[in-house]
Write a protein that holds these residues in place. Structure first.
Motif: not given
Length: 546
Positions: A391-408
């Motif tokens: 659960t912790r890893d999934k939340a971390k991955s989702e947060e990192e993915l959202a950050k990358i999408v914003r940068k793109i």
């Protein structure tokens, strides 16, 4: 004067026309001197640092057979770039009274040998340093320094300037599955030879299109070779672990280890194939195997053999402490009693009877209510821990993915506004790769939802214990099951008891079974025989390790 022409070029990247160009220049010199061409000796794609070149060796042989009167080449460095070899060539030609004439230097003398030999040697050293520097720069960018590792494909793409990319790799999912299979089977106790045999039987092609072998899988742990030692599979690129030096006599390359301080290590998480947990299991097993073979600095190769039977190497005579070994075809007996006559214990026991009695006793003891309760408790604790981590890893991955999408989105918006810079493309490619990796990880998590706790864990435990004997007889699970049982035992003592033998278990497994017994009990009945359970010196059963 019969003139022999020698021509050479170094690498396959050079054109074969180079030989014809050299020959044409040499023919011009030959005709200008009024000589005749005897033969052309040409080595294609071979380094001048080695004297083991076919045409070069034929040139030396024909000189001794008086087949030409003069040697002609474009330059002295075409004949050799090694100081020792060029001096030896000059000495042999001088002995045969054959002059050496080149277009660049004219007739060769001792002065040319000293100066040009030194310059050629320095050229090779400088070339090696520049090549090494370029490869190091490529590795520090997380790219390949050369060669294709099993489990990956080379990526070839055109850059904006029209050049081709170098050192780019992506995971080959088909080969990656084979890599995980090798790691998993080895962690379960299978030998590299057995793993290689099964891969070949399944028609799976090994690295470089060859068949699988034990050395391909196990390799050398010090040099980081072999499938099981390649840290790239855990997203860690290690380069410059060793260097190669040519043997003067044979010209063959020999590997020499570099100091760890000279290693270049880069993290490449996008290339990970094997999990840290599986990697650790493999390393633990390799270390255990090495420590078993090497004791007190002395190699014990006889200990490297895999046990043939379940309790091979663990059986000890309760009278003299010597080993119980195979006597005849199917019986165990005291080795000291039979080979040395220093023990009076002449009792034997059939191998299958011994294994059946021990396994039957284990089955009865492992079904004790206290052990079942301990199993359920340990299972639930481990499940909760893994679920929390997931659960912790999934939340971390989702947060990192959202950050990358914003940068793109920010880069796309900037390009739309007309603010473009060539560096934006490289940054965009990097972000897209990271985005793809995270999306694949999250897709895998979503397609594999957490498994709910089995409502009948105690029944599941009883079923697994009841299938203990079946697991040891099933080829697919025999090795793993045997390895687990042996890892929990340090000795199996066979103690004379009247006309029979009493079996005493020593090690963690005995301590585990003691959890299900009364504090004062030291024996249990199994198949009408007494089985003594001993925890062993200093062992305290604080965890449930079935």
């Amino acid at each position: 004067m019969r003139a022999a022409i020698y021509a050479r070029y170094s690498t396959d990247l050079q054109s074969d026309a180079s030989i014809e160009d050299q020959r044409r220049l040499c023919l011009r010199l030959i005709r200008g001197n009024g000589w005749t061409e005897a033969q052309t000796y040409a080595d294609r794609g071979l380094s001048g640092s080695s004297h083991l070149r076919p045409a070069y060796q034929r040139l030396l042989e024909d000189a001794g057979r008086n087949r030409f009167d003069v040697v002609v080449a474009e330059g002295l460095d075409r004949i050799s770039r090694d100081q020792e070899h060029i001096a030896s060539f000059f000495k042999q030609m001088r002995f045969q009274d054959i002059p050496i004439v080149t277009i660049a230097e004219g007739e060769i003398s001792e002065l040319h040998i000293g100066l040009k030999g030194t310059m050629s040697s320095l050229f090779l050293k400088d070339l090696a340093q520049k090549t090494h520097r370029g490869l190091e720069g490529r590795v520090r960018k997380g790219k390949s320094a050369g060669g294709v590792t099993f489990g990956y494909d080379v990526v070839r793409e055109f850059l904006p300037g029209g050049e081709m990319t170098t050192g780019e790799r992506v995971i080959n999912e088909g080969q990656a599955a084979i890599v995980r299979r090798i790691f998993q089977e080895f962690s379960e106790g299978h030998s590299p030879r057995a793993i290689a045999g099964r891969l070949n039987d399944d028609g799976i092609v090994g690295p470089r299109g060859a068949s699988w072998g034990a050395s391909t899988i196990y390799g050398n742990w010090r040099r980081g070779t072999g499938i099981l030692n390649n840290e790239l599979y855990i997203g860690r690129l290690v380069w410059n672990r060793q260097r190669f030096i040519k043997a003067p006599a044979t010209g063959k390359r020999q590997a020499r280890m570099n100091d760890p301080e000279a290693w270049v290590i880069e993290d490449v998480p996008e290339l990970r194939i094997v999990s840290d947990d599986l990697w650790t299991k493999v390393k633990v097993r390799q270390e255990a195997a090495r420590s078993d073979v090497i004791r007190d600095g002395l190699a014990r190769p006889e200990r490297a053999h895999r046990p043939k039977h379940l309790f091979s190497g663990l059986l000890v005579c309760g009278c003299c402490g010597g080993g119980y070994t195979i006597v005849g075809k199917a019986h165990y007996g005291c080795a000291n009693a039979r080979n040395k006559g220093t023990c009076n214990n002449r009792l034997t026991i059939r191998r299958d009877a011994l294994e059946t009695r021990v396994l039957s006793g284990l089955k009865d003891q492992l079904l004790h209510p206290d052990l079942i309760a301990e199993f359920v408790s340990a299972y639930q604790a481990e499940y909760n821990r893994l679920a929390s981590e997931a659960t912790r890893d999934k939340a971390k991955s989702e947060e990192e993915l959202a950050k990358i999408v914003r940068k793109i989105d920010s880069i796309v918006e900037a390009i739309t506004e007309g603010m473009f810079h060539p560096s934006m493309k490289a940054k965009m490619d990097e972000l897209e790769r990271s985005k793809t990796t995270l999306e694949l990880e999250l897709a895998h998590v979503r397609s594999n939802p957490p498994v709910l706790l089995h409502p009948g864990l105690s029944d599941l435990y009883r079923e697994k214990v009841a299938d203990l004997t079946a697991a040891l007889n099933e080829p697919s699970t025999k090795t793993a099951a045997s390895t687990h049982i042996r890892s929990l035992l340090s000795e199996v003592r066979l103690i004379p008891n009247g006309s029979g033998l009493m079996i005493e278990l020593v090690g963690e497994l005995a301590g585990l079974l003691a959890l299900g017994q009364e504090k004062t009990a030291s024996e249990a009945v199994a198949s009408g025989r007494s089985v003594t359970l001993v925890a062993g010196v200093g062992f305290e059963p604080t965890t449930f390790r079935l």
